[in-house]
Write an enzyme that holds these catalytic residues in place. Structure first.
Site, PDB file in Angstrom:
ATOM      1  N   GLU A 118      61.006 -44.416  27.483  1.00  0.00           N
ATOM      2  CA  GLU A 118      59.837 -43.846  28.181  1.00  0.00           C
ATOM      3  C   GLU A 118      59.599 -44.734  29.390  1.00  0.00           C
ATOM      4  OE1 GLU A 118      58.348 -41.124  27.573  1.00  0.00           O
ATOM      5  OE2 GLU A 118      58.995 -40.625  25.549  1.00  0.00           O
ATOM      6  N   CYS A 170      51.688 -44.430  33.330  1.00  0.00           N
ATOM      7  CA  CYS A 170      52.934 -43.791  33.779  1.00  0.00           C
ATOM      8  C   CYS A 170      52.660 -42.361  34.230  1.00  0.00           C
ATOM      9  CB  CYS A 170      53.957 -43.819  32.659  1.00  0.00           C
ATOM     10  SG  CYS A 170      53.330 -43.098  31.140  1.00  0.00           S
TER      11      CYS A 170
HETATM   12  P1  NAD Z   1      57.931 -53.799  31.989  1.00  0.00           P
HETATM   13  O1  NAD Z   1      59.175 -52.997  32.022  1.00  0.00           O
HETATM   14  O2  NAD Z   1      57.812 -54.954  32.879  1.00  0.00           O
HETATM   15  O3  NAD Z   1      57.717 -54.376  30.510  1.00  0.00           O
HETATM   16  C1  NAD Z   1      57.708 -53.530  29.388  1.00  0.00           C
HETATM   17  C2  NAD Z   1      58.141 -54.325  28.178  1.00  0.00           C
HETATM   18  O4  NAD Z   1      59.489 -54.740  28.363  1.00  0.00           O
HETATM   19  C3  NAD Z   1      57.330 -55.585  27.937  1.00  0.00           C
HETATM   20  O5  NAD Z   1      57.157 -55.751  26.547  1.00  0.00           O
HETATM   21  C4  NAD Z   1      58.232 -56.681  28.483  1.00  0.00           C
HETATM   22  O6  NAD Z   1      58.021 -57.941  27.888  1.00  0.00           O
HETATM   23  C5  NAD Z   1      59.590 -56.118  28.108  1.00  0.00           C
HETATM   24  N1  NAD Z   1      60.710 -56.664  28.880  1.00  0.00           N
HETATM   25  C6  NAD Z   1      60.727 -57.043  30.182  1.00  0.00           C
HETATM   26  N2  NAD Z   1      61.957 -57.492  30.507  1.00  0.00           N
HETATM   27  C7  NAD Z   1      62.726 -57.394  29.399  1.00  0.00           C
HETATM   28  C8  NAD Z   1      64.083 -57.703  29.093  1.00  0.00           C
HETATM   29  N3  NAD Z   1      64.899 -58.212  30.005  1.00  0.00           N
HETATM   30  N4  NAD Z   1      64.537 -57.467  27.836  1.00  0.00           N
HETATM   31  C9  NAD Z   1      63.717 -56.954  26.909  1.00  0.00           C
HETATM   32  N5  NAD Z   1      62.416 -56.627  27.124  1.00  0.00           N
HETATM   33  C10 NAD Z   1      61.931 -56.854  28.362  1.00  0.00           C
HETATM   34  O7  NAD Z   1      56.754 -52.758  32.161  1.00  0.00           O
HETATM   35  P2  NAD Z   1      55.184 -53.025  32.151  1.00  0.00           P
HETATM   36  O8  NAD Z   1      54.803 -53.607  33.462  1.00  0.00           O
HETATM   37  O9  NAD Z   1      54.760 -53.742  30.895  1.00  0.00           O
HETATM   38  O10 NAD Z   1      54.635 -51.530  32.007  1.00  0.00           O
HETATM   39  C11 NAD Z   1      54.478 -50.706  33.094  1.00  0.00           C
HETATM   40  C12 NAD Z   1      55.625 -49.717  33.161  1.00  0.00           C
HETATM   41  O11 NAD Z   1      55.710 -48.977  31.952  1.00  0.00           O
HETATM   42  C13 NAD Z   1      55.412 -48.685  34.254  1.00  0.00           C
HETATM   43  O12 NAD Z   1      56.615 -48.449  34.944  1.00  0.00           O
HETATM   44  C14 NAD Z   1      55.000 -47.444  33.471  1.00  0.00           C
HETATM   45  O13 NAD Z   1      55.265 -46.237  34.139  1.00  0.00           O
HETATM   46  C15 NAD Z   1      55.797 -47.584  32.226  1.00  0.00           C
HETATM   47  N6  NAD Z   1      55.205 -46.784  31.152  1.00  0.00           N
HETATM   48  C16 NAD Z   1      55.849 -45.638  30.779  1.00  0.00           C
HETATM   49  C17 NAD Z   1      55.289 -44.829  29.787  1.00  0.00           C
HETATM   50  C18 NAD Z   1      55.983 -43.570  29.360  1.00  0.00           C
HETATM   51  O14 NAD Z   1      55.660 -43.065  28.309  1.00  0.00           O
HETATM   52  N7  NAD Z   1      56.928 -43.041  30.127  1.00  0.00           N
HETATM   53  C19 NAD Z   1      54.083 -45.202  29.175  1.00  0.00           C
HETATM   54  C20 NAD Z   1      53.446 -46.378  29.585  1.00  0.00           C
HETATM   55  C21 NAD Z   1      54.037 -47.171  30.583  1.00  0.00           C
END
Ligand code: NAD
Length: 489
Positions: free
Chosen positions: A262, A296
């Site tokens: 997602e 998102c």
């Molecule tokens: P992010 O991708 O920075 O982080 C998300 C998660 O991934 C966190 O738990 C983070 O610690 C982890 N992460 C980061 N780097 C990683 C790696 N190298 N390996 C493993 N895990 C890692 O995103 P964010 O800033 O926390 O959230 C915002 C983003 O999430 C936006 O792009 C938003 O659109 C998206 N989002 C999507 C949905 C959906 O359902 N499509 C819902 C909510 C948020």
């Protein structure tokens, strides 16, 4: 259980906090801690355990050890547990909503809404999980019988973002549990408190040891890579940015690991010539401002018919000006802070870039020089389509508007993005509006509504916005494997 007390005059939300990892039914006692900050004040409100790779592996070991017995548990027993957790979430809604506001900033009323929405996934999948399903029929070419059954996929690794710290966890954990899968959860480092409090809810609801485990860490890659590359893990479910999603997909591809992704959006919000402007402006406020634009599904690109654009822009700016910006715990606040200072710098950079390319910026609030990560809501008109604010996911309270003359042109502009999560379209001409909704290259579309998140509906994107669906009945399928058994008679 390791607990921490942070004395502040906000009731008991920050007392008796679980701050260790939750592994194998136990809370760990850790010497290494990471801070948790309140984005409305910039203050540290707690410190939670900071996992390394070994701790992540201990959580996976616990999930693997519990998998066989959890899969053998009766579906009704699993559903009963989910319903007890649903009830507990409602009983503790005040405390959990306060934690959500404290660690990620959304206004308290929205945090209560998230608790209600997050809890619904427990109830929905409790109900879906007992429906079973399968097939038995005669093969067309002979006497063989075709039996189709569904089995839990196996241990799951769930990685969640900070913007909906409870609902993104329940949207994954509830269907996994209902299907018979065990889980390791890794919440975002900004919002561990809600996740840990949810672990306590599950434990109090009677969760057997090891069925759900939670590790908090400031080093996501170090903890996640060994888990994802371990052959005992059978599923990765991720919600977060497209950048990180791509990286995780590359890791998962080496093992041909099953994934649900997602990812980010860049939602068009389209106001057709036939739109009711009252409805469109009200919907725009909801679609743009929920979570201070940090969703998102936030409306990102406003495309408004040229005959309505000036009126729409004026009215949207007037509505945004009426929303008090501040600490989410203040009852009057309608717009909270962004998650951190980097987010403020990013959003301010997007506005600067758009202005440099000729956009007019109407700022809708005064932001003082006090603490906290606040950005003033703003409406931008005359936006160049090459502006970053148009091309990137904004994740802030900024509403860029462009105009269009004909509907085909608007559809092409709406689809001109690598993202395809959601779109919104407003119009009173049913045929034209529905054709537009069908033509949008998105996994979801709101027609004359600015809010589409619904537990019973399949939530997810196309194009670079992801793979798979959460919620609805499709949400359970993500945690089940279809198995065919051929029987010769
Ligand atoms: P992010 O991708 O920075 O982080 C998300 C998660 O991934 C966190 O738990 C983070 O610690 C982890 N992460 C980061 N780097 C990683 C790696 N190298 N390996 C493993 N895990 C890692 O995103 P964010 O800033 O926390 O959230 C915002 C983003 O999430 C936006 O792009 C938003 O659109 C998206 N989002 C999507 C949905 C959906 O359902 N499509 C819902 C909510 C948020």
């Amino acid at each position: 259980m390791t607990t921490a007390t942070v004395p502040r005059g906000i009731g008991d939300a920050l007392t008796d906090l679980p701050v260790g990892h939750f592994i194998g039914g136990h809370w760990t006692d850790d010497p290494t801690l990471q801070p948790v900050e309140n984005p409305a004040t910039g203050e540290m409100i707690a410190a939670v355990a900071d996992a390394d790779a070994g701790t992540g592996m201990a959580a996976l070991n616990a999930a693997v050890a519990a998998q066989e017995s959890w899969a053998a548990t009766h579906p009704r027993a699993r559903a009963d547990l989910l319903m007890r957790a649903f009830d507990l979430l409602h009983e503790r809604a005040d405390r959990i909503a306060t934690l959500i506001t404290l660690e990620m900033g959304k206004p308290y009323a929205e945090a209560r809404g998230e608790v209600a929405y997050g809890a619904e996934f427990l109830r929905w999948f409790a109900e879906e999980g007992v429906r079973g399903g399968g097939d038995y029929f005669r093969a067309p070419a002979g006497d063989q019988r075709i039996v189709v059954t569904r089995q839990p996929v196996g241990p799951v690794y769930a990685i969640t973002p900070w913007n909906f710290p409870l609902a993104m966890a329940t949207r994954k954990i509830a269907p996994a549990l209902a299907a018979g899968c065990t889980v390791v959860l890794k919440p975002a480092p900004q919002t561990p408190l809600t996740a840990l409090e949810f672990m306590r809810v599950l434990a109090d609801a009677g969760l057997p040891a090891g069925v759900v485990n939670c590790v908090t860490t400031s080093n996501a890659a170090e903890v996640s890579t060994p888990i994802i590359t371990d052959p005992r893990l059978r599923k990765l479910t991720f919600t977060g940015s497209t950048v990180v999603g791509r990286l995780l997909l590359a890791q998962a591809s080496r093992r041909v690991l099953r994934t649900s992704m997602e990812l980010g959006g860049n939602a068009p919000f389209v106001v057709l010539e036939s739109a009711d402007l009252d409805k469109a402006v009200a919907g725009a406020v909801l679609a743009k401002m929920r979570n201070t634009g940090q969703a998102c599904v936030s409306a990102n690109r406003f495309l408004v018919h040229e005959s309505l654009a000036a009126d729409f822009g004026d009215r949207l700016a007037a509505e945004l000006s009426r929303l008090p910006v501040g600490d989410g715990l203040a009852p009057s606040t309608r717009v909270g802070p962004l998650i951190d200072s980097a987010a403020v710098d990013r959003v301010e950079g997007l506005v600067r870039d758009a202005a440099e390319r000729g956009a007019q910026v109407r700022t809708c609030a005064e932001i003082g020089s006090g603490p906290g990560y606040f950005v003033a809501p703003a409406v931008l008109t005359g936006v160049d389509p090459e502006s970053r604010v148009w091309r990137e996911e904004i994740f802030g309270p900024i509403a860029p508007i462009r105009t269009f003359a004909d509907t085909e042109q608007a559809l092409a502009a709406a689809n001109d993005s690598e993202a395809g999560l959601v779109g919104y379209v407003y119009g009173e001409n049913l045929g034209e509006t529905m054709r537009f909704a069908e033509g949008l290259q998105t996994g979801m579309c709101g027609v004359n509504t600015g809010i589409i998140s619904e537990v019973a509906a399949p939530f997810g994107g196309v194009k670079a916005s992801g793979l798979g669906r959460e919620g609805g009945s499709a949400g359970l399928d993500e945690y089940l494997e279809v198995k065919y058994i051929g029987v010769a008679l």
